[in-house]
Write a protein that holds these residues in place. Structure first.
Motif, PDB file in Angstrom:
ATOM      1  N   GLU A 237       3.442   1.000   1.777  1.00 57.76           N
ATOM      2  CA  GLU A 237       4.493   0.172   2.382  1.00 57.76           C
ATOM      3  C   GLU A 237       4.921   0.765   3.727  1.00 57.76           C
ATOM      4  O   GLU A 237       5.084   0.042   4.717  1.00 57.76           O
ATOM      5  CB  GLU A 237       5.693   0.086   1.441  1.00 57.76           C
ATOM      6  CG  GLU A 237       6.829  -0.775   1.968  1.00 57.76           C
ATOM      7  CD  GLU A 237       8.050  -0.775   1.061  1.00 57.76           C
ATOM      8  OE1 GLU A 237       9.101  -1.258   1.512  1.00 57.76           O
ATOM      9  OE2 GLU A 237       7.956  -0.270  -0.073  1.00 57.76           O
ATOM     10  N   THR A 238       5.087   2.100   3.761  1.00 59.24           N
ATOM     11  CA  THR A 238       5.469   2.779   5.007  1.00 59.24           C
ATOM     12  C   THR A 238       4.367   2.648   6.047  1.00 59.24           C
ATOM     13  O   THR A 238       4.629   2.392   7.228  1.00 59.24           O
ATOM     14  CB  THR A 238       5.749   4.271   4.740  1.00 59.24           C
ATOM     15  OG1 THR A 238       6.766   4.383   3.735  1.00 59.24           O
ATOM     16  CG2 THR A 238       6.218   4.976   6.009  1.00 59.24           C
ATOM     17  N   LEU A 239       3.122   2.805   5.599  1.00 56.10           N
ATOM     18  CA  LEU A 239       1.974   2.676   6.502  1.00 56.10           C
ATOM     19  C   LEU A 239       1.905   1.264   7.087  1.00 56.10           C
ATOM     20  O   LEU A 239       1.626   1.082   8.279  1.00 56.10           O
ATOM     21  CB  LEU A 239       0.680   3.006   5.742  1.00 56.10           C
ATOM     22  CG  LEU A 239      -0.602   3.134   6.561  1.00 56.10           C
ATOM     23  CD1 LEU A 239      -0.477   4.246   7.599  1.00 56.10           C
ATOM     24  CD2 LEU A 239      -1.794   3.410   5.653  1.00 56.10           C
ATOM     25  N   ALA A 240       2.177   0.269   6.248  1.00 57.08           N
ATOM     26  CA  ALA A 240       2.156  -1.125   6.707  1.00 57.08           C
ATOM     27  C   ALA A 240       3.248  -1.360   7.756  1.00 57.08           C
ATOM     28  O   ALA A 240       3.030  -2.063   8.751  1.00 57.08           O
ATOM     29  CB  ALA A 240       2.347  -2.072   5.528  1.00 57.08           C
ATOM     30  N   LYS A 241       4.426  -0.756   7.554  1.00 53.38           N
ATOM     31  CA  LYS A 241       5.519  -0.887   8.531  1.00 53.38           C
ATOM     32  C   LYS A 241       5.127  -0.247   9.862  1.00 53.38           C
ATOM     33  O   LYS A 241       5.457  -0.765  10.933  1.00 53.38           O
ATOM     34  CB  LYS A 241       6.788  -0.226   7.997  1.00 53.38           C
ATOM     35  CG  LYS A 241       7.488  -1.014   6.896  1.00 53.38           C
ATOM     36  CD  LYS A 241       8.728  -0.278   6.410  1.00 53.38           C
ATOM     37  CE  LYS A 241       9.439  -1.049   5.310  1.00 53.38           C
ATOM     38  NZ  LYS A 241      10.605  -0.293   4.778  1.00 53.38           N
ATOM     39  N   MET A 242       4.418   0.885   9.795  1.00 50.78           N
ATOM     40  CA  MET A 242       3.962   1.542  11.020  1.00 50.78           C
ATOM     41  C   MET A 242       2.942   0.671  11.739  1.00 50.78           C
ATOM     42  O   MET A 242       3.005   0.485  12.953  1.00 50.78           O
ATOM     43  CB  MET A 242       3.362   2.911  10.698  1.00 50.78           C
ATOM     44  CG  MET A 242       4.384   3.953  10.274  1.00 50.78           C
ATOM     45  SD  MET A 242       3.658   5.577   9.958  1.00 50.78           S
ATOM     46  CE  MET A 242       3.158   6.031  11.628  1.00 50.78           C
ATOM     47  N   ASN A 243       1.995   0.134  10.971  1.00 48.91           N
ATOM     48  CA  ASN A 243       0.936  -0.692  11.568  1.00 48.91           C
ATOM     49  C   ASN A 243       1.468  -2.000  12.142  1.00 48.91           C
ATOM     50  O   ASN A 243       0.845  -2.590  13.031  1.00 48.91           O
ATOM     51  CB  ASN A 243      -0.160  -0.983  10.529  1.00 48.91           C
ATOM     52  CG  ASN A 243      -0.968   0.255  10.173  1.00 48.91           C
ATOM     53  OD1 ASN A 243      -1.044   1.199  10.959  1.00 48.91           O
ATOM     54  ND2 ASN A 243      -1.550   0.273   8.992  1.00 48.91           N
TER      55      ASN A 243
END
Length: 300
Positions: A237-243
């Motif tokens: 979820e955090t990675l998706a927010k970064m991307n």
């Protein structure tokens, strides 16, 4: 010998180009290049991407150019990122910044995490990309960058102690292995898979196991509970927010379109033009000053 290095003209030309295209003067960018040199960045690396990456980061994160240079140099050292990947690293950093991790926490986090990245062979740009979401997760859990970096390094180190893990789990009915079976770290997916086994345990049952496996200092236990409770889903979820964040160049381009920044860039160009004009008539000005000095002496 009283002569500058042969790369000076190229670095100076880069400073002039940045002074023309970005908000900020050529003098500020020259100062930024000097700071990079002071931080031990080679001329080749400055020209190979570190110089421009530092400038773009300063614009996006609204940092003084000299501070951005020092930050970029220390981030390169902490993550062991190559010069050609520095723009991509700065992109990771600014995405983390816009999720709440300020430059101080980012730098101290990666500085303390550096040993852990080496342990699990996750250095360079790929390692920074993998570790950044972990620091974002810790920051959002109110952990400082230094505490989070320390904790993750200790956790990775303990995970590679397979005998210690086996001993700590003796009698629990569980088995955990964080390696790839060949003596190296088995990756973040496997890490989350192994830690998932502890998720169903009560706090009373979980704490003694964590203490035996990883030690019982507060920051390590806090980071472990974060990894267990958030799990792979929280990481993704955090990675998706970064991307989902705009990339570095897009943010720079958007900011350059504002009237203030257009004027700042134009002002830098005007200043450069005046400097060039001054340099062109310098010999004549020197003659005038010398003449005035001679005349004053004679008058005296």
């Amino acid at each position: 010998t009283g002569k500058v290095a042969p790369e000076f003209e190229k670095i100076n030309a880069l400073a002039e180009r940045l002074g023309t295209s970005l908000p900020g003067s050529t003098a500020e960018f020259s100062g930024m290049m000097a700071k990079l040199v002071q931080q031990g960045i080679s001329f080749k690396d400055i020209l190979g991407g570190v110089g421009e990456a530092s400038a773009n980061l300063a614009v996006v994160m609204k940092m003084p150019f000299a501070d951005a240079a020092e930050f970029a140099a220390k981030m390169q050292d902490a993550t062991k990122t190559s010069a050609k990947d520095m723009t991509a690293l700065m992109d990771v950093i600014q995405k983390s910044y816009y999720l709440g991790v300020d430059s101080t926490n980012m730098l101290t986090g990666f500085a303390k995490l550096s040993a852990g990245m080496k342990t699990i062979k996750q250095e360079g740009l790929a390692g920074a990309k993998a570790m950044a979401p972990l620091l974002v997760m810790a920051d959002q859990a109110a952990m400082s960058g230094e505490s989070a970096g320390n904790a993750y390094s200790k956790i990775f180190s303990s995970m590679m102690d397979s005998k210690g893990i086996k001993k700590a789990l003796k009698g629990s009915g569980m088995a955990m292995n964080f390696t790839n079976g060949k003596g190296e770290f088995g990756g973040l997916d496997n890490m989350f898979k192994q830690l998932e086994k502890l998720k169903g345990l009560s706090t009373e049952a979980r704490l003694p196991i964590l203490s035996d496996m990883f030690g019982n200092d507060a920051e390590t236990i806090q980071a472990l509970n974060l990894l267990i409770d958030k799990g792979k889903a929280g990481y993704n979820e955090t990675l998706a927010k970064m991307n989902a964040q705009a990339d570095l160049q897009t943010r720079v381009n958007e900011q350059l379109g504002t009237l203030k920044n257009l004027w700042d860039a134009a002002s830098g160009t005007f200043t450069s033009a005046m400097t060039s004009f001054g340099a062109a008539i310098a010999p004549e000005l020197k003659q005038v000053v010398t003449g005035l000095t001679d005349m004053t002496e004679k008058l005296g």
